[in-house]
Write a protein that holds these residues in place. Structure first.
Motif, PDB file in Angstrom:
ATOM      1  N   PHE A   3      -8.104  -0.395   7.771  1.00 47.11           N
ATOM      2  CA  PHE A   3      -7.140   0.625   7.343  1.00 47.11           C
ATOM      3  C   PHE A   3      -7.238   0.884   5.842  1.00 47.11           C
ATOM      4  O   PHE A   3      -7.076   2.017   5.383  1.00 47.11           O
ATOM      5  CB  PHE A   3      -5.711   0.218   7.720  1.00 47.11           C
ATOM      6  CG  PHE A   3      -4.691   1.273   7.374  1.00 47.11           C
ATOM      7  CD1 PHE A   3      -4.717   2.510   8.004  1.00 47.11           C
ATOM      8  CD2 PHE A   3      -3.724   1.041   6.408  1.00 47.11           C
ATOM      9  CE1 PHE A   3      -3.794   3.500   7.685  1.00 47.11           C
ATOM     10  CE2 PHE A   3      -2.790   2.013   6.073  1.00 47.11           C
ATOM     11  CZ  PHE A   3      -2.824   3.250   6.722  1.00 47.11           C
ATOM     12  N   TYR A   4      -7.527  -0.145   5.077  1.00 50.00           N
ATOM     13  CA  TYR A   4      -7.696   0.041   3.623  1.00 50.00           C
ATOM     14  C   TYR A   4      -8.897   0.959   3.355  1.00 50.00           C
ATOM     15  O   TYR A   4      -8.820   1.886   2.540  1.00 50.00           O
ATOM     16  CB  TYR A   4      -7.904  -1.318   2.941  1.00 50.00           C
ATOM     17  CG  TYR A   4      -7.927  -1.240   1.436  1.00 50.00           C
ATOM     18  CD1 TYR A   4      -6.747  -1.295   0.701  1.00 50.00           C
ATOM     19  CD2 TYR A   4      -9.127  -1.117   0.740  1.00 50.00           C
ATOM     20  CE1 TYR A   4      -6.755  -1.221  -0.685  1.00 50.00           C
ATOM     21  CE2 TYR A   4      -9.140  -1.032  -0.641  1.00 50.00           C
ATOM     22  CZ  TYR A   4      -7.958  -1.093  -1.352  1.00 50.00           C
ATOM     23  OH  TYR A   4      -7.970  -1.005  -2.725  1.00 50.00           O
ATOM     24  N   LEU A  21       0.805  -1.220   0.000  1.00 47.87           N
ATOM     25  CA  LEU A  21       0.000   0.000   0.000  1.00 47.87           C
ATOM     26  C   LEU A  21       0.841   1.275   0.000  1.00 47.87           C
ATOM     27  O   LEU A  21       0.313   2.361  -0.236  1.00 47.87           O
ATOM     28  CB  LEU A  21      -0.914  -0.013   1.240  1.00 47.87           C
ATOM     29  CG  LEU A  21      -2.274   0.678   1.146  1.00 47.87           C
ATOM     30  CD1 LEU A  21      -3.095   0.124  -0.015  1.00 47.87           C
ATOM     31  CD2 LEU A  21      -3.043   0.513   2.451  1.00 47.87           C
ATOM     32  N   CYS A  49      -8.012   4.566   4.263  1.00 45.19           N
ATOM     33  CA  CYS A  49      -7.207   5.252   3.240  1.00 45.19           C
ATOM     34  C   CYS A  49      -8.068   5.721   2.076  1.00 45.19           C
ATOM     35  O   CYS A  49      -7.830   6.787   1.494  1.00 45.19           O
ATOM     36  CB  CYS A  49      -6.106   4.325   2.730  1.00 45.19           C
ATOM     37  SG  CYS A  49      -4.800   3.996   3.927  1.00 45.19           S
ATOM     38  N   ASN A  50      -9.059   4.949   1.714  1.00 46.67           N
ATOM     39  CA  ASN A  50      -9.909   5.265   0.570  1.00 46.67           C
ATOM     40  C   ASN A  50     -11.009   6.276   0.885  1.00 46.67           C
ATOM     41  O   ASN A  50     -11.486   6.962  -0.020  1.00 46.67           O
ATOM     42  CB  ASN A  50     -10.543   3.984   0.016  1.00 46.67           C
ATOM     43  CG  ASN A  50      -9.596   3.201  -0.866  1.00 46.67           C
ATOM     44  OD1 ASN A  50      -9.441   3.487  -2.047  1.00 46.67           O
ATOM     45  ND2 ASN A  50      -8.932   2.203  -0.285  1.00 46.67           N
ATOM     46  N   PHE A  72      -0.895   4.923  -1.134  1.00 46.86           N
ATOM     47  CA  PHE A  72      -1.233   5.939  -0.129  1.00 46.86           C
ATOM     48  C   PHE A  72      -0.009   6.223   0.741  1.00 46.86           C
ATOM     49  O   PHE A  72       0.000   5.891   1.937  1.00 46.86           O
ATOM     50  CB  PHE A  72      -2.392   5.454   0.752  1.00 46.86           C
ATOM     51  CG  PHE A  72      -3.677   5.202   0.013  1.00 46.86           C
ATOM     52  CD1 PHE A  72      -4.486   6.263  -0.387  1.00 46.86           C
ATOM     53  CD2 PHE A  72      -4.090   3.900  -0.272  1.00 46.86           C
ATOM     54  CE1 PHE A  72      -5.674   6.030  -1.070  1.00 46.86           C
ATOM     55  CE2 PHE A  72      -5.280   3.667  -0.948  1.00 46.86           C
ATOM     56  CZ  PHE A  72      -6.075   4.738  -1.346  1.00 46.86           C
ATOM     57  N   GLN A  99      -0.461   8.217   4.301  1.00 40.27           N
ATOM     58  CA  GLN A  99      -1.237   7.442   5.281  1.00 40.27           C
ATOM     59  C   GLN A  99      -0.426   6.263   5.813  1.00 40.27           C
ATOM     60  O   GLN A  99      -0.406   6.004   7.023  1.00 40.27           O
ATOM     61  CB  GLN A  99      -2.541   6.923   4.644  1.00 40.27           C
ATOM     62  CG  GLN A  99      -3.561   8.024   4.354  1.00 40.27           C
ATOM     63  CD  GLN A  99      -3.450   8.544   2.927  1.00 40.27           C
ATOM     64  OE1 GLN A  99      -2.340   8.666   2.392  1.00 40.27           O
ATOM     65  NE2 GLN A  99      -4.584   8.856   2.319  1.00 40.27           N
ATOM     66  N   VAL A 100       0.211   5.544   4.902  1.00 46.78           N
ATOM     67  CA  VAL A 100       0.983   4.365   5.310  1.00 46.78           C
ATOM     68  C   VAL A 100       2.173   4.769   6.167  1.00 46.78           C
ATOM     69  O   VAL A 100       2.437   4.156   7.212  1.00 46.78           O
ATOM     70  CB  VAL A 100       1.445   3.562   4.071  1.00 46.78           C
ATOM     71  CG1 VAL A 100       2.460   2.489   4.477  1.00 46.78           C
ATOM     72  CG2 VAL A 100       0.250   2.916   3.384  1.00 46.78           C
ATOM     73  N   PHE A 151      -7.096  13.098   4.438  1.00 44.84           N
ATOM     74  CA  PHE A 151      -5.841  13.019   5.188  1.00 44.84           C
ATOM     75  C   PHE A 151      -4.960  14.203   4.815  1.00 44.84           C
ATOM     76  O   PHE A 151      -4.873  14.543   3.640  1.00 44.84           O
ATOM     77  CB  PHE A 151      -5.129  11.692   4.852  1.00 44.84           C
ATOM     78  CG  PHE A 151      -3.940  11.389   5.704  1.00 44.84           C
ATOM     79  CD1 PHE A 151      -4.071  10.670   6.882  1.00 44.84           C
ATOM     80  CD2 PHE A 151      -2.679  11.845   5.341  1.00 44.84           C
ATOM     81  CE1 PHE A 151      -2.966  10.388   7.671  1.00 44.84           C
ATOM     82  CE2 PHE A 151      -1.575  11.569   6.129  1.00 44.84           C
ATOM     83  CZ  PHE A 151      -1.718  10.842   7.294  1.00 44.84           C
TER      84      PHE A 151
END
Length: 227
Positions: free
Chosen positions: A192-193, A160, A196-197, A164, A167-168, A201
């Protein structure tokens, strides 16, 4: 011990019978077909003679021939394409499934197919499936349901990190400094996926802790806001 099949009429020569039996053994108990001839030949160049399965050593050999590192995400993508069940191992059936789906039957063609495989994985409809698969692929023990924090951090960066990055990077940083969680489960991984979507952020303007987010994400958002 392998049985000698009973046949009516004249028998073939001993060498012919032996050759047929070896071909059948190498094709996973089924007679090799023209469709899989080259795919099977390539498989057996990496498979261990004693088990007939490609093990971690064989995968490293494959990576070397593909000129990529064994930690490259494209190997995980290839495992996803094969629907490989056990981390670090490819069976003949999985190998055939992946190669047939990619429409390749040689190492050269596989090399050329890798960029298209990357694009396929990055499509939103496939990426969530790949992301879920990555977690399940890392469950190496029977009945294992969680993955340790350090392995999760590495896996997040691998699958990921390029999609992202902010975020990661932030979540990995949080995971490594917090002390409440030693492992991550599938619900937290998939949460968490979705985070992120769906969540803006780094302002988290649309994050609502009252909704059904895993508690670890509530804690992460609180930690980020205090920074």
């Amino acid at each position: 011990m392998r049985r000698t099949p009973t046949k009516k009429g004249p028998s073939n020569s001993t060498s012919s019978s032996n050759s047929s039996a070896i071909d059948q053994f190498r094709s996973g108990g089924r007679p090799a077909t023209k469709e899989f001839e080259f795919i099977d030949q390539l498989y057996h160049s990496y498979a261990k003679n004693s088990s007939g399965i490609i093990d971690p050593e064989g995968i490293e050999h494959l990576c070397s021939d593909l000129e990529i590192d064994h930690t490259d995400v494209r190997i995980l993508m290839l495992a996803w394409k094969m629907q490989s069940e056990k981390q670090g191992y490819f069976t003949l059936e999985e190998w055939r499934r992946g190669f047939k789906s990619l429409r390749v039957d040689t190492l050269n063609k596989l090399k050329k197919a890798l960029p298209d495989l990357e694009k396929e994985v990055q499509r939103p409809s496939n990426h969530v499936n790949f992301y879920s698969y990555a977690f399940q692929y890392c469950l190496t023990e029977e009945k294992q349901k969680t993955i340790d924090i350090e392995s999760i951090c590495q896996l997040l960066e691998l699958v990921l990190g390029s999609v992202f990055p902010p975020q990661v990077d932030s979540f990995v940083q949080y995971l490594r400094i917090q002390s409440d969680y030693k492992v991550i489960n599938m619900d937290q991984w998939m949460g968490f996926y979705r985070f992120c979507n769906e969540i803006s952020f780094p302002d988290f303007g649309n994050y609502d802790a009252e909704l059904a987010w895993p508690l670890i994400l509530d804690n992460f958002v609180e930690w980020m806001r205090l920074k």
